[in-house]
Design a protein around this motif. Sequence first.
Motif, mmCIF file in Angstrom:
data_model
loop_
_atom_site.group_PDB
_atom_site.id
_atom_site.type_symbol
_atom_site.label_atom_id
_atom_site.label_comp_id
_atom_site.label_asym_id
_atom_site.label_seq_id
_atom_site.Cartn_x
_atom_site.Cartn_y
_atom_site.Cartn_z
ATOM 1 N N ASP A 188 138.588 47.888 120.553
ATOM 2 C CA ASP A 188 138.117 46.669 121.211
ATOM 3 C C ASP A 188 137.158 47.026 122.360
ATOM 4 N N LEU A 189 136.161 47.823 122.025
ATOM 5 C CA LEU A 189 135.226 48.364 123.021
ATOM 6 C C LEU A 189 134.468 47.252 123.753
ATOM 7 N N LEU A 190 134.326 47.408 125.054
ATOM 8 C CA LEU A 190 133.515 46.469 125.835
ATOM 9 C C LEU A 190 132.809 47.266 126.929
ATOM 10 N N VAL A 191 131.476 47.261 126.888
ATOM 11 C CA VAL A 191 130.703 48.101 127.807
ATOM 12 C C VAL A 191 129.717 47.229 128.584
ATOM 13 N N ASP A 192 129.722 47.393 129.900
ATOM 14 C CA ASP A 192 128.763 46.652 130.735
ATOM 15 C C ASP A 192 127.433 47.394 130.694
ATOM 16 N N ILE A 193 126.466 46.787 130.057
ATOM 17 C CA ILE A 193 125.199 47.486 129.806
ATOM 18 C C ILE A 193 124.433 47.793 131.099
ATOM 19 N N ASN A 194 124.703 47.022 132.157
ATOM 20 C CA ASN A 194 123.987 47.257 133.421
ATOM 21 C C ASN A 194 124.671 48.283 134.315
ATOM 22 N N GLU A 195 125.904 48.662 133.970
ATOM 23 C CA GLU A 195 126.659 49.556 134.851
ATOM 24 C C GLU A 195 127.088 50.865 134.184
ATOM 25 N N ALA A 196 127.271 50.839 132.868
ATOM 26 C CA ALA A 196 127.938 51.962 132.184
ATOM 27 C C ALA A 196 127.123 53.250 132.251
ATOM 28 N N PRO A 197 127.808 54.403 132.415
ATOM 29 C CA PRO A 197 127.092 55.674 132.326
ATOM 30 C C PRO A 197 126.646 55.929 130.882
ATOM 31 N N GLN A 198 125.739 56.895 130.731
ATOM 32 C CA GLN A 198 125.146 57.149 129.412
ATOM 33 C C GLN A 198 126.202 57.408 128.335
ATOM 34 N N LYS A 199 127.241 58.192 128.674
ATOM 35 C CA LYS A 199 128.214 58.538 127.624
ATOM 36 C C LYS A 199 128.968 57.306 127.120
ATOM 37 N N GLU A 200 129.107 56.269 127.959
ATOM 38 C CA GLU A 200 129.753 55.043 127.472
ATOM 39 C C GLU A 200 128.780 54.202 126.649
ATOM 40 N N LEU A 201 127.522 54.173 127.083
ATOM 41 C CA LEU A 201 126.517 53.425 126.300
ATOM 42 C C LEU A 201 126.439 53.977 124.880
ATOM 43 N N LEU A 202 126.565 55.310 124.773
ATOM 44 C CA LEU A 202 126.438 55.948 123.457
ATOM 45 C C LEU A 202 127.579 55.599 122.509
ATOM 46 N N ARG A 203 128.627 55.013 123.031
ATOM 47 C CA ARG A 203 129.753 54.627 122.169
ATOM 48 C C ARG A 203 129.518 53.274 121.500
ATOM 49 N N VAL A 204 128.470 52.569 121.933
ATOM 50 C CA VAL A 204 128.220 51.222 121.403
ATOM 51 C C VAL A 204 127.408 51.311 120.109
ATOM 52 N N PRO A 205 127.896 50.723 119.004
ATOM 53 C CA PRO A 205 127.087 50.686 117.776
ATOM 54 C C PRO A 205 125.744 50.020 118.072
ATOM 55 N N GLY A 206 124.677 50.552 117.510
ATOM 56 C CA GLY A 206 123.355 49.957 117.745
ATOM 57 C C GLY A 206 122.645 50.547 118.949
ATOM 58 N N ILE A 207 123.296 51.490 119.656
ATOM 59 C CA ILE A 207 122.629 52.186 120.770
ATOM 60 C C ILE A 207 122.609 53.675 120.447
ATOM 61 N N GLY A 208 121.398 54.206 120.279
ATOM 62 C CA GLY A 208 121.240 55.623 119.966
ATOM 63 C C GLY A 208 120.881 56.421 121.209
ATOM 64 N N LEU A 209 120.573 57.697 121.002
ATOM 65 C CA LEU A 209 120.336 58.603 122.137
ATOM 66 C C LEU A 209 119.137 58.161 122.987
ATOM 67 N N LYS A 210 118.022 57.856 122.314
ATOM 68 C CA LYS A 210 116.817 57.472 123.075
ATOM 69 C C LYS A 210 117.010 56.111 123.733
ATOM 70 N N THR A 211 117.674 55.200 123.004
ATOM 71 C CA THR A 211 117.883 53.852 123.544
ATOM 72 C C THR A 211 118.745 53.903 124.804
ATOM 73 N N ALA A 212 119.778 54.745 124.796
ATOM 74 C CA ALA A 212 120.648 54.844 125.981
ATOM 75 C C ALA A 212 119.828 55.289 127.198
ATOM 76 N N GLU A 213 118.912 56.224 126.976
ATOM 77 C CA GLU A 213 118.063 56.681 128.100
ATOM 78 C C GLU A 213 117.183 55.541 128.606
ATOM 79 N N LYS A 214 116.623 54.782 127.645
ATOM 80 C CA LYS A 214 115.727 53.679 128.051
ATOM 81 C C LYS A 214 116.498 52.590 128.780
ATOM 82 N N ILE A 215 117.730 52.327 128.359
ATOM 83 C CA ILE A 215 118.541 51.292 129.035
ATOM 84 C C ILE A 215 118.708 51.671 130.506
#
Length: 360
Positions: free
Chosen positions: A292-319
């Motif tokens: 039941d993953l829930l990640v705050d896109i404006n606050e989460a560190p990169q390693k948490e962003l990478l756990r979200v389906p639809g967010i890849g390595l380059k996208t996490a950096e851009k976020i």
Amino acid sequence: MMTLKREKFRRLNLGSTYDQHTVPIFHASCGGNKCKPLLKTLMTSHCMNDCKFCPFRAERYVHRDKWEPKELANVAVKLWKMRKIEGVFLSSSVYKDPDSTFESQLEAVQEMRNLGFTEYIHLKVMPGTSRDLIKQGVQLADRVGINIEFPNKDHYEDMKLFLSFKEDILKRLRWVAEEVKKAQKEGKCKAGLDSQMVIGASDETDKDIVRISGYIYQELNARRVYYSRFDPVHHTPLEGKKPENPWREYRLYQSSFLLRDYGFKSKEFVFDGNDRLNLKEDPKFSIAKENDLLVDINEAPQKELLRVPGIGLKTAEKIIEKRPFKTMPSFRQVGVIVKRAAPFIELSGVRQMRLSRWLK
Ligand code: SF4
């Protein structure tokens, strides 16, 4: 010369496609849309072993051939000078014992280097090879690997691989990893360690495959674990067995990239009652859903962003570079696949979509 070698190329060929001059060229993927043309061949197809799934097993009638080390080196260098290849992939069957087989491979590779061949060389070590020879291989090649074929010892006897999984495979893999680590400090063997497994020849589970892949990536620092989908070969004991579903290979590759690049651990993966991955679902999505993953896109560190389906390595950096975001559509501009990510993202404390709604 190439015409005379045509039969030899054919007999020692490892999955290459032929160009109009009948030179076996394998187009190895090297990330993005780029490919490297390789001469991909066996040193010999004479084998003393009888692995049930293999076209080169000793009991199977097949025209066999072998390269002399100098002959292979001359062919490789000639193809390179003709701009047909940018590298060599050299494996072998085991014609006598692991050391003498690997010595021939080393002799060929040493001769290529002596002749000025500076391009990429990928060398497969025979299970059971001595440490000193492994060290020499790592000094000469850009990538060195051992195929483990199956994820644990239980399948070795069943498949007639009369090797010790612990001694001949795992110990040698560890030796390669240690030698690669040392060589890389001197700027050698930059493409690192790899391994490979056959999928679907035995009754191996995805759970075991993911677990051993996690070990190879995270403990031995491998650059790549390959999965080769079983396809039955005529006149082998497994000729009547069904070919493996391509989706299984695909899901295992997805899992493997999660282990290598996204920081996932093998124990986090979700398996069914038969210890298989869900063929209909991206493993990253299965893990997110299960937790039941829930990640705050404006606050989460990169390693948490990478756990979200639809967010890849380059996208996490851009976020991280472009945030904060105020609305969901604005994620698209940085490459988020909103359709996949929405159920797992919150923005200003609000989940962007209920998973139950998404699944409808
Ligand atoms: S040792 Fe390798 S080449 Fe020989 S039968 Fe087994 S898998 Fe095939």
